[in-house]
Design a protein around this motif. Structure first.
Motif, mmCIF file in Angstrom:
data_model
loop_
_atom_site.group_PDB
_atom_site.id
_atom_site.type_symbol
_atom_site.label_atom_id
_atom_site.label_comp_id
_atom_site.label_asym_id
_atom_site.label_seq_id
_atom_site.Cartn_x
_atom_site.Cartn_y
_atom_site.Cartn_z
ATOM 1 N N VAL A 7 11.401 31.092 -113.926
ATOM 2 C CA VAL A 7 10.069 30.742 -113.417
ATOM 3 C C VAL A 7 9.343 32.048 -113.134
ATOM 4 O O VAL A 7 9.571 32.698 -112.117
ATOM 5 N N GLU A 8 8.482 32.448 -114.050
ATOM 6 C CA GLU A 8 7.860 33.775 -114.020
ATOM 7 C C GLU A 8 6.531 33.715 -114.753
ATOM 8 O O GLU A 8 6.469 33.293 -115.906
ATOM 9 N N ASP A 9 5.452 34.148 -114.082
ATOM 10 C CA ASP A 9 4.133 34.072 -114.714
ATOM 11 C C ASP A 9 3.790 35.303 -115.550
ATOM 12 O O ASP A 9 2.837 35.278 -116.318
ATOM 13 N N ASP A 10 4.557 36.383 -115.413
ATOM 14 C CA ASP A 10 4.351 37.585 -116.222
ATOM 15 C C ASP A 10 5.064 37.399 -117.557
ATOM 16 O O ASP A 10 6.298 37.430 -117.632
ATOM 17 N N GLY A 11 4.276 37.209 -118.619
ATOM 18 C CA GLY A 11 4.863 36.937 -119.928
ATOM 19 C C GLY A 11 5.757 38.041 -120.432
ATOM 20 O O GLY A 11 6.774 37.778 -121.091
ATOM 21 N N ASP A 47 21.471 25.243 -114.728
ATOM 22 C CA ASP A 47 22.637 25.699 -113.981
ATOM 23 C C ASP A 47 22.293 26.813 -113.001
ATOM 24 O O ASP A 47 23.067 27.100 -112.083
ATOM 25 N N MET A 48 21.151 27.457 -113.208
ATOM 26 C CA MET A 48 20.680 28.511 -112.317
ATOM 27 C C MET A 48 19.187 28.679 -112.525
ATOM 28 O O MET A 48 18.671 28.407 -113.612
ATOM 29 N N ILE A 49 18.501 29.146 -111.460
ATOM 30 C CA ILE A 49 17.066 29.395 -111.546
ATOM 31 C C ILE A 49 16.776 30.831 -111.162
ATOM 32 O O ILE A 49 17.261 31.315 -110.128
ATOM 33 N N LEU A 50 16.007 31.523 -112.000
ATOM 34 C CA LEU A 50 15.476 32.843 -111.682
ATOM 35 C C LEU A 50 14.024 32.621 -111.284
ATOM 36 O O LEU A 50 13.202 32.220 -112.110
ATOM 37 N N LEU A 51 13.702 32.882 -110.027
ATOM 38 C CA LEU A 51 12.435 32.425 -109.460
ATOM 39 C C LEU A 51 11.621 33.589 -108.909
ATOM 40 O O LEU A 51 12.040 34.258 -107.957
ATOM 41 N N ASP A 52 10.454 33.813 -109.505
ATOM 42 C CA ASP A 52 9.549 34.831 -108.996
ATOM 43 C C ASP A 52 8.908 34.338 -107.703
ATOM 44 O O ASP A 52 8.634 33.147 -107.549
ATOM 45 N N VAL A 53 8.671 35.253 -106.761
ATOM 46 C CA VAL A 53 8.033 34.868 -105.503
ATOM 47 C C VAL A 53 6.541 34.639 -105.687
ATOM 48 O O VAL A 53 5.980 33.656 -105.201
ATOM 49 N N MET A 54 5.878 35.542 -106.414
ATOM 50 C CA MET A 54 4.418 35.455 -106.585
ATOM 51 C C MET A 54 4.100 34.627 -107.830
ATOM 52 O O MET A 54 4.174 35.117 -108.953
#
Length: 220
Positions: A7-11, A47-54
């Protein structure tokens, strides 16, 4: 094949991480907003989430809280370097770990694999009882004086580490190695914060500060 939700908005970051994870044998799905992250979590069961804060629409910490209300899926937060408050708030909200941007892919993979190893390690079918605290390793339940407590996973495993080593003085480095894994960077004050959380929940007379050395669990 383990599925990772990014989950990351920076392409640029998400494309790089996705390519590297696929190269290492992971399946990946990508969300660009917090709202899309929640939708893909429910649809894809990662199975896992990499989650951006902003994140746009819904910020990462709110996404974390919404997912934690439904699932214990491992979550690694991506934070801005130096944003200690995001790290502490994220860990307090149930994140399993965090990594500061910009990061090396080797460090991210090491943190992911450390979490997967901890998940794979079977809990011993046992109950630990010291004084009036009881821990059930199978159900991950904790009671104090017969009353159930609500502990995060990190709090549970920190208390478990203390209760498996009663009377032993443990340095902050030893606690970090036991909870988050060796060669794993965690701010020293994060240990202090979690000890504070535990004391507020189990009472102040169990985990004792040993000045200049660390902490120990008081047997009596």
């Amino acid at each position: 094949m383990r599925k990772i939700l990014i989950v990351e908005d920076d392409g640029g970051i998400s494309d790089f991480v996705e390519a590297e994870l696929r190269h290492d044998g992971f399946e990946t799905v990508v969300a660009r907003t917090g709202r899309e992250g929640i939708e893909l979590f429910e649809k894809e069961s990662p199975d896992m989430i990499l989650l951006d804060v902003m994140l746009p629409e819904i910020n990462g910490l709110e996404v974390l809280r919404k997912i934690r209300a439904k699932s214990s899926v491992p979550i690694i937060l991506e934070t801005a370097r130096g944003e200690t408050i995001d790290k502490i708030n994220g860990l307090n909200s149930g994140a399993d770990d965090y990594i500061a941007k910009p990061f090396e892919i080797e460090e991210l993979l090491a943190r992911m694999n450390a979490i997967f190893r901890r998940m794979a390690a079977p809990l011993k079918p046992a109950v630990i009882r010291i004084r009036d605290i009881e821990m059930n390793m199978n159900s991950m339940g904790v009671t104090v004086g017969g009353e159930s407590l609500s502990l995060s996973k990190t709090e549970f495993f920190m208390l478990k580490n203390f209760m498996e080593n009663p009377g032993k003085v443990m340095s902050r480095d030893e606690i970090i190695d036991a909870i988050w894994g060796k060669n794993h960077y965690i701010d020293m004050n994060t240990v202090d914060v979690y000890v504070g959380y535990l004391r507020s929940k189990i009472g102040s007379g169990y985990i004792v500060t040993v000045r200049g050395l660390g902490y120990k669990f008081q047997e009596e």
